[in-house]
Design a protein around this motif. Structure first.
Motif, mmCIF file in Angstrom:
data_model
loop_
_atom_site.group_PDB
_atom_site.id
_atom_site.type_symbol
_atom_site.label_atom_id
_atom_site.label_comp_id
_atom_site.label_asym_id
_atom_site.label_seq_id
_atom_site.Cartn_x
_atom_site.Cartn_y
_atom_site.Cartn_z
ATOM 1 N N LEU A 7 6.597 34.852 34.678
ATOM 2 C CA LEU A 7 7.178 35.981 33.959
ATOM 3 C C LEU A 7 8.169 35.504 32.898
ATOM 4 O O LEU A 7 9.053 34.702 33.187
ATOM 5 C CB LEU A 7 7.897 36.887 34.964
ATOM 6 N N LYS A 8 7.985 36.032 31.696
ATOM 7 C CA LYS A 8 8.955 35.766 30.626
ATOM 8 C C LYS A 8 9.427 37.101 30.072
ATOM 9 O O LYS A 8 8.614 37.993 29.825
ATOM 10 C CB LYS A 8 8.322 34.935 29.512
ATOM 11 N N ALA A 9 10.738 37.219 29.887
ATOM 12 C CA ALA A 9 11.292 38.482 29.398
ATOM 13 C C ALA A 9 12.652 38.215 28.785
ATOM 14 O O ALA A 9 13.282 37.183 29.038
ATOM 15 C CB ALA A 9 11.413 39.486 30.539
ATOM 16 N N PRO A 15 15.369 34.777 24.814
ATOM 17 C CA PRO A 15 14.664 34.699 26.098
ATOM 18 C C PRO A 15 15.692 34.604 27.232
ATOM 19 O O PRO A 15 16.672 33.874 27.115
ATOM 20 C CB PRO A 15 13.862 33.403 25.978
ATOM 21 N N VAL A 16 15.494 35.365 28.261
ATOM 22 C CA VAL A 16 16.436 35.369 29.385
ATOM 23 C C VAL A 16 15.731 34.893 30.648
ATOM 24 O O VAL A 16 16.242 34.070 31.405
ATOM 25 C CB VAL A 16 17.024 36.787 29.587
ATOM 26 N N VAL A 17 14.511 35.398 30.845
ATOM 27 C CA VAL A 17 13.681 34.954 31.969
ATOM 28 C C VAL A 17 12.599 34.075 31.360
ATOM 29 O O VAL A 17 11.840 34.512 30.504
ATOM 30 C CB VAL A 17 13.085 36.168 32.707
ATOM 31 N N SER A 41 19.159 40.042 37.324
ATOM 32 C CA SER A 41 18.912 41.472 37.095
ATOM 33 C C SER A 41 17.730 41.672 36.149
ATOM 34 O O SER A 41 16.955 42.619 36.316
ATOM 35 C CB SER A 41 20.160 42.146 36.503
ATOM 36 N N THR A 42 17.598 40.779 35.182
ATOM 37 C CA THR A 42 16.490 40.920 34.233
ATOM 38 C C THR A 42 15.143 40.723 34.936
ATOM 39 O O THR A 42 14.166 41.399 34.603
ATOM 40 C CB THR A 42 16.667 39.931 33.065
ATOM 41 N N VAL A 43 15.101 39.846 35.912
ATOM 42 C CA VAL A 43 13.869 39.690 36.707
ATOM 43 C C VAL A 43 13.542 41.014 37.400
ATOM 44 O O VAL A 43 12.406 41.506 37.324
ATOM 45 C CB VAL A 43 14.013 38.562 37.759
ATOM 46 N N LEU A 44 14.529 41.625 38.028
ATOM 47 C CA LEU A 44 14.276 42.885 38.747
ATOM 48 C C LEU A 44 13.863 43.988 37.769
ATOM 49 O O LEU A 44 12.936 44.756 38.036
ATOM 50 C CB LEU A 44 15.512 43.326 39.544
ATOM 51 N N LYS A 45 14.547 44.066 36.632
ATOM 52 C CA LYS A 45 14.219 45.106 35.644
ATOM 53 C C LYS A 45 12.816 44.890 35.079
ATOM 54 O O LYS A 45 12.126 45.856 34.741
ATOM 55 C CB LYS A 45 15.252 45.122 34.514
ATOM 56 N N GLY A 49 9.638 47.471 35.174
ATOM 57 C CA GLY A 49 9.131 47.973 33.898
ATOM 58 C C GLY A 49 10.199 48.571 32.995
ATOM 59 O O GLY A 49 9.867 49.118 31.947
ATOM 60 N N THR A 50 11.469 48.463 33.381
ATOM 61 C CA THR A 50 12.513 48.978 32.484
ATOM 62 C C THR A 50 12.797 47.959 31.378
ATOM 63 O O THR A 50 13.272 48.318 30.307
ATOM 64 C CB THR A 50 13.820 49.319 33.230
ATOM 65 N N VAL A 51 12.531 46.671 31.662
ATOM 66 C CA VAL A 51 12.459 45.658 30.613
ATOM 67 C C VAL A 51 10.997 45.257 30.540
ATOM 68 O O VAL A 51 10.388 44.970 31.567
ATOM 69 C CB VAL A 51 13.338 44.426 30.963
ATOM 70 N N LYS A 52 10.409 45.314 29.334
ATOM 71 C CA LYS A 52 8.985 44.988 29.217
ATOM 72 C C LYS A 52 8.812 43.477 29.133
ATOM 73 O O LYS A 52 9.387 42.846 28.233
ATOM 74 C CB LYS A 52 8.370 45.645 27.961
ATOM 75 N N PRO A 53 8.049 42.898 30.042
ATOM 76 C CA PRO A 53 7.841 41.446 30.011
ATOM 77 C C PRO A 53 7.151 41.012 28.714
ATOM 78 O O PRO A 53 6.306 41.734 28.182
ATOM 79 C CB PRO A 53 6.922 41.197 31.212
ATOM 80 N N VAL A 54 7.547 39.840 28.219
ATOM 81 C CA VAL A 54 6.910 39.262 27.044
ATOM 82 C C VAL A 54 5.567 38.657 27.444
ATOM 83 O O VAL A 54 4.567 38.787 26.751
ATOM 84 C CB VAL A 54 7.833 38.175 26.421
#
Ligand SMILES: Nc1ncnc2c1ncn2[C@@H]1O[C@H](COP(=O)(O)OP(=O)(O)O)[C@@H](O)[C@H]1O
Ligand SMILES: [Mg+2]
Length: 234
Positions: A7-9, A15-17, A41-45, A49-54
């Protein structure tokens, strides 16, 4: 049950994740540890789906849910309890619980879940008519957790529930999380309190600047230098 693969997001350009893979099996309590800012938190989001994965994939119960709308993901059985005791301050305890079941149409189910919530948290029963904003910090944490359970999750994502709690309450909270696991609920617990979280968990992952730097059982993670390193510089 939950499989996160590469997962990248992030937020905008940053980039955070940076390629996270992890798994939670049915009935497991797994913790995701890491310093402030590591990207927990970004992993959980991203799972919610509240943060859309790249890029990368999130699968739940064998189905691809990557970047699906959050209400759909909740409907499939994943509930996210965010950090920071988010309750609806002007509403009563009971109204807050009802909102947790906003996707549940059947009043009988809502009532029986509410009974379970009050059983798990007798303090909330005592204060069911009280405005949530007037509860103590520990009670607000309980309410946020109980409200999440009202959706009837199969997997609970808990984001630093111990944040800002007094040590005595942290112990109580972790006991409650352990009891939830005993009911068969799978839990992904995000924590900075690594030792206490690992004491409850079946397994853990350590996140450092957006990457998993270690994974294993409590014994494996507590031996050696990994945890200390992970908490040194984010
Ligand atoms: N909404 C946002 N917009 C921009 N950057 C963010 C946002 N949320 C978090 N970040 C940044 O992403 C990084 C990881 O944050 P986060 O996932 O909250 O870490 P953790 O939960 O491990 O403390 C931090 O550098 C943070 O500043
Ligand atoms: Mg966080």
């Amino acid at each position: 049950m939950l499989q996160v693969a590469d997962l990248k997001a992030g937020y905008g350009q940053a980039p955070v994740v940076r390629g996270v893979s992890l798994e939670v099996n049915a009935g497991e309590l797994v913790c995701l540890l890491g310093a402030n800012g590591a990207g927990k938190s970004t992993v959980l989001k991203s799972i919610m789906g509240t943060v859309k994965p790249v890029s990368g994939r999130v699968r739940f119960l064998g189905e691809d849910i990557t970047g699906r709308p959050t209400p759909e993901i909740v409907g499939r059985g994943i509930v996210y309890v965010p950090e920071g005791k988010l309750v609806f301050a002007p509403l009563s305890v009971e109204e807050n619980l009802r909102l947790g079941a906003y996707l549940v149409r059947d009043e009988e189910t809502v009532r029986s879940r509410m009974e379970q919530a009050y059983e798990l948290f007798p303090r909330l029963w005592e204060r069911r008519g009280q405005r949530a904003g007037t509860l103590s910090g520990g009670e607000q944490t309980m309410l946020a957790l109980a409200r999440g359970l009202m959706a009837g999750p199969r997997l609970l994502l808990l984001d630093e529930p111990s944040l800002g709690l007094m040590p005595k309450l942290v112990g109580e909270l972790f006991e409650t999380v352990a009891r939830l696991k005993e009911t068969g609920l799978a839990v992904l617990l995000v924590e900075q309190r690594a030792r206490q979280a690992l004491a409850l968990a079946d397994r853990g992952y350590v996140l450092r600047t957006g990457r998993i730097v270690a994974a294993g059982t409590r014994e494996e993670l507590l031996s050696g230098d990994t945890l200390r390193q992970a908490f040194l510089s984010g």
